[in-house]
Design a protein around this motif. Sequence first.
Motif, PDB file in Angstrom:
ATOM      1  N   UNK A 157       0.837  -1.355  -0.150  1.00 48.18           N
ATOM      2  CA  UNK A 157       0.080  -0.072  -0.011  1.00 48.18           C
ATOM      3  C   UNK A 157       0.944   1.384  -0.176  1.00 48.18           C
ATOM      4  N   UNK A 158       1.917   1.407   0.973  1.00 46.31           N
ATOM      5  CA  UNK A 158       2.653   2.405   0.832  1.00 46.31           C
ATOM      6  C   UNK A 158       3.523   2.786  -0.208  1.00 46.31           C
ATOM      7  N   UNK A 159       4.016   1.654  -0.882  1.00 45.85           N
ATOM      8  CA  UNK A 159       4.859   1.840  -2.266  1.00 45.85           C
ATOM      9  C   UNK A 159       4.024   2.363  -3.304  1.00 45.85           C
ATOM     10  N   UNK A 160       2.636   1.673  -3.470  1.00 40.26           N
ATOM     11  CA  UNK A 160       1.643   2.281  -4.365  1.00 40.26           C
ATOM     12  C   UNK A 160       1.163   3.588  -4.314  1.00 40.26           C
ATOM     13  N   UNK A 161       1.038   3.775  -3.090  1.00 46.88           N
ATOM     14  CA  UNK A 161       0.269   5.164  -2.603  1.00 46.88           C
ATOM     15  C   UNK A 161       1.330   6.340  -2.917  1.00 46.88           C
ATOM     16  N   UNK A 162       2.614   5.787  -2.583  1.00 46.25           N
ATOM     17  CA  UNK A 162       3.583   7.088  -2.727  1.00 46.25           C
ATOM     18  C   UNK A 162       3.941   7.259  -4.313  1.00 46.25           C
ATOM     19  N   UNK A 163       4.080   5.931  -4.872  1.00 40.84           N
ATOM     20  CA  UNK A 163       3.913   6.140  -6.668  1.00 40.84           C
ATOM     21  C   UNK A 163       2.936   6.838  -6.921  1.00 40.84           C
ATOM     22  N   UNK A 164       1.566   6.585  -6.484  1.00 43.38           N
ATOM     23  CA  UNK A 164       0.376   7.428  -7.141  1.00 43.38           C
ATOM     24  C   UNK A 164       0.488   8.821  -6.783  1.00 43.38           C
ATOM     25  N   UNK A 165       1.045   9.288  -5.776  1.00 40.59           N
ATOM     26  CA  UNK A 165       1.061  10.620  -5.399  1.00 40.59           C
ATOM     27  C   UNK A 165       2.154  11.295  -6.293  1.00 40.59           C
ATOM     28  N   UNK A 166       3.085  10.514  -6.831  1.00 37.28           N
ATOM     29  CA  UNK A 166       4.261  11.120  -7.604  1.00 37.28           C
ATOM     30  C   UNK A 166       3.666  11.314  -9.091  1.00 37.28           C
ATOM     31  N   UNK A 167       2.702  10.428  -9.326  1.00 34.17           N
ATOM     32  CA  UNK A 167       2.177  10.501 -10.943  1.00 34.17           C
ATOM     33  C   UNK A 167       1.240  11.507 -10.758  1.00 34.17           C
ATOM     34  N   UNK A 168       0.168  11.467  -9.861  1.00 33.02           N
ATOM     35  CA  UNK A 168      -1.057  12.093 -10.199  1.00 33.02           C
ATOM     36  C   UNK A 168      -1.352  13.431  -9.639  1.00 33.02           C
ATOM     37  N   UNK A 169      -0.533  13.651  -8.707  1.00 31.47           N
ATOM     38  CA  UNK A 169      -0.798  15.030  -7.963  1.00 31.47           C
ATOM     39  C   UNK A 169       0.004  16.173  -8.456  1.00 31.47           C
ATOM     40  N   UNK A 170      -0.197  17.395  -8.083  1.00 31.29           N
ATOM     41  CA  UNK A 170       0.589  18.594  -8.177  1.00 31.29           C
ATOM     42  C   UNK A 170       0.975  18.934  -6.852  1.00 31.29           C
ATOM     43  N   UNK A 171       2.236  18.617  -6.506  1.00 31.51           N
ATOM     44  CA  UNK A 171       2.692  18.845  -5.218  1.00 31.51           C
ATOM     45  C   UNK A 171       2.534  20.150  -4.622  1.00 31.51           C
ATOM     46  N   UNK A 172       2.354  20.317  -3.380  1.00 35.44           N
ATOM     47  CA  UNK A 172       2.303  21.429  -2.718  1.00 35.44           C
ATOM     48  C   UNK A 172       1.982  21.251  -1.269  1.00 35.44           C
ATOM     49  N   UNK A 173       1.529  22.198  -0.441  1.00 37.51           N
ATOM     50  CA  UNK A 173       1.409  22.008   1.070  1.00 37.51           C
ATOM     51  C   UNK A 173       0.271  21.008   1.341  1.00 37.51           C
ATOM     52  N   UNK A 174      -0.659  20.624   0.332  1.00 36.47           N
ATOM     53  CA  UNK A 174      -1.492  19.421   0.503  1.00 36.47           C
ATOM     54  C   UNK A 174      -1.104  18.097   0.643  1.00 36.47           C
ATOM     55  N   UNK A 175       0.303  18.229   0.379  1.00 35.47           N
ATOM     56  CA  UNK A 175       0.969  17.000   0.319  1.00 35.47           C
ATOM     57  C   UNK A 175       1.041  16.328   1.639  1.00 35.47           C
ATOM     58  N   UNK A 176       1.495  17.146   2.519  1.00 36.43           N
ATOM     59  CA  UNK A 176       1.428  16.843   3.965  1.00 36.43           C
ATOM     60  C   UNK A 176       0.107  15.974   4.559  1.00 36.43           C
ATOM     61  N   UNK A 177      -0.980  16.788   4.045  1.00 31.57           N
ATOM     62  CA  UNK A 177      -2.150  16.118   4.102  1.00 31.57           C
ATOM     63  C   UNK A 177      -2.583  14.846   3.730  1.00 31.57           C
ATOM     64  N   UNK A 178      -1.879  14.423   2.360  1.00 28.96           N
ATOM     65  CA  UNK A 178      -2.360  13.697   1.668  1.00 28.96           C
ATOM     66  C   UNK A 178      -1.556  12.269   2.301  1.00 28.96           C
ATOM     67  N   UNK A 179      -0.422  12.576   2.894  1.00 24.27           N
ATOM     68  CA  UNK A 179       0.442  11.408   3.700  1.00 24.27           C
ATOM     69  C   UNK A 179      -0.294  10.959   4.892  1.00 24.27           C
ATOM     70  N   UNK A 180      -1.099  11.588   5.564  1.00 26.02           N
ATOM     71  CA  UNK A 180      -1.960  11.093   6.250  1.00 26.02           C
ATOM     72  C   UNK A 180      -2.428   9.589   6.046  1.00 26.02           C
ATOM     73  N   UNK A 181      -2.893   9.253   4.687  1.00 28.67           N
ATOM     74  CA  UNK A 181      -3.298   7.953   4.568  1.00 28.67           C
ATOM     75  C   UNK A 181      -2.052   6.776   4.387  1.00 28.67           C
ATOM     76  N   UNK A 182      -0.856   7.622   4.316  1.00 23.32           N
ATOM     77  CA  UNK A 182       0.419   6.607   4.216  1.00 23.32           C
ATOM     78  C   UNK A 182       0.648   6.110   5.751  1.00 23.32           C
ATOM     79  N   UNK A 183      -0.326   5.876   6.404  1.00 21.74           N
ATOM     80  CA  UNK A 183      -0.110   5.533   7.681  1.00 21.74           C
ATOM     81  C   UNK A 183       0.856   4.513   8.305  1.00 21.74           C
ATOM     82  N   UNK A 184       1.247   3.659   7.415  1.00 22.48           N
ATOM     83  CA  UNK A 184       2.374   2.795   7.995  1.00 22.48           C
ATOM     84  C   UNK A 184       3.601   3.396   8.040  1.00 22.48           C
TER      85      UNK A 184
END
Length: 421
Positions: free
Chosen positions: A346-373
């Motif tokens: 899950x962590x590997x897939x989610x981090x890769x997904x964030x790299x491909x799909x989002x425009x990074x910014x301050x919201x990235x800190x919030x997105x990482x809440x779901x990377x709870x491992x």
Amino acid sequence: MSPADVGGVRARVRRRSVAGPGWPHAWWARVLLVWLGARALSALTFLVVARTQEATPWTDAAPSYAQYTGLMWDASWYRQVAEAGYPAGLPHGPDGQVTQSAWAFFPLFPMLARGLMSLTGGSWEVVAPTLALLLGTAAALVVHQVLAAAVERGPLAGTDVGRRLPLAGVAVLGLIGAAPVLQVAYTESLALLVLAGVLWCLVERQYLLAAVLAPVLGLTRAVALPVVVAVAAHAVARHRAARADGVAPRPGEWLAMAALAGTAGLSGFLWPLLVGLRTGSLDAYTQVQSAWRGRGEVVPLLPWVDVARYFAGAWWLPALVVVVGLGVLVVATRPLRLLGPELWGWTAGYLAYLLVAIEPGTSLVRFLVLAFPIAAVLALLALRAARWRAALAVLLVVAALSQVAWVATVWRLVPPSGWPP
């Protein structure tokens, strides 16, 4: 002591052994104590910071707790969904371009809030943050059980570190960074609950139940697609275990795993498909997302280059390499693998997904809440220290300070503009 008294004591002991430890020592009581303590700190932080908040498009200056957690930023978009529903079509500006609209926001959380508002007569700014708090608390209980199940099946089983890790992981998750978002009118609390449920089902090999939950996740946040990586990692681990011990999964189990992977993959496109059908344009969701992008279009990877150039200038490439390298380091190191293939996947897939799909910014800190491992990995590193109590205490204090900093510098808006949380 009479024979009757002895018999009564023995009966009480038997009942206690069957029912488990008393509530002060039960796992769920410890989780609730830790989690609600973290949420109380977040509430206090919101109250203090709100006193310094200037007037915004959503609230007057110095808003109440309910207003500050229920109306700020994207919470007002979710409120619009709950109270007025979605637009009839894609809104366009005077230049003919698709504008920002409620179609970018997933429906399940605001619809649940709408139902509770109808039942209770409460306002959005009261009901929605309360709902988020309850969902986040339930999520903490499930996260604890996911970590406990993963530990039980891995090399940490039976160790002191393994016994302490689930609660310590929940404590770090509840305090770190953007954890306060789990009690505001955003979707993270619901998404964390459903995601943790899916991963628990996967660890416990309840594939069909996980397949039922996957579409629920697909209507909550755009995070169902990386679940496919977790399912694949689980399947590979089961295949390797079968080759080692000669006990292969039954054909029905392989079929159930495939069904779960397919359902998770389709769930990743469920809301974009529904938006397309409702608006009459199959790429409507992408068009709406483009209205929020600096480039004015949704493209993979390139937004990371744009943001790196904006912040680091000529040093953009080294800065980008460092950020991506940190993600690779998290995935490649042994501590994450000790949590089992499902949480690693899950962590590997989610981090890769964030790299491909989002425009990074301050919201990235919030997105990482779901990377709870990742929170569990930090807890694991502290627990393996020679003086683990001191190490864990330092980690929790630093995590709490980062939470205060997030509310004070990101959630708090300094008009006329700011970076969204």
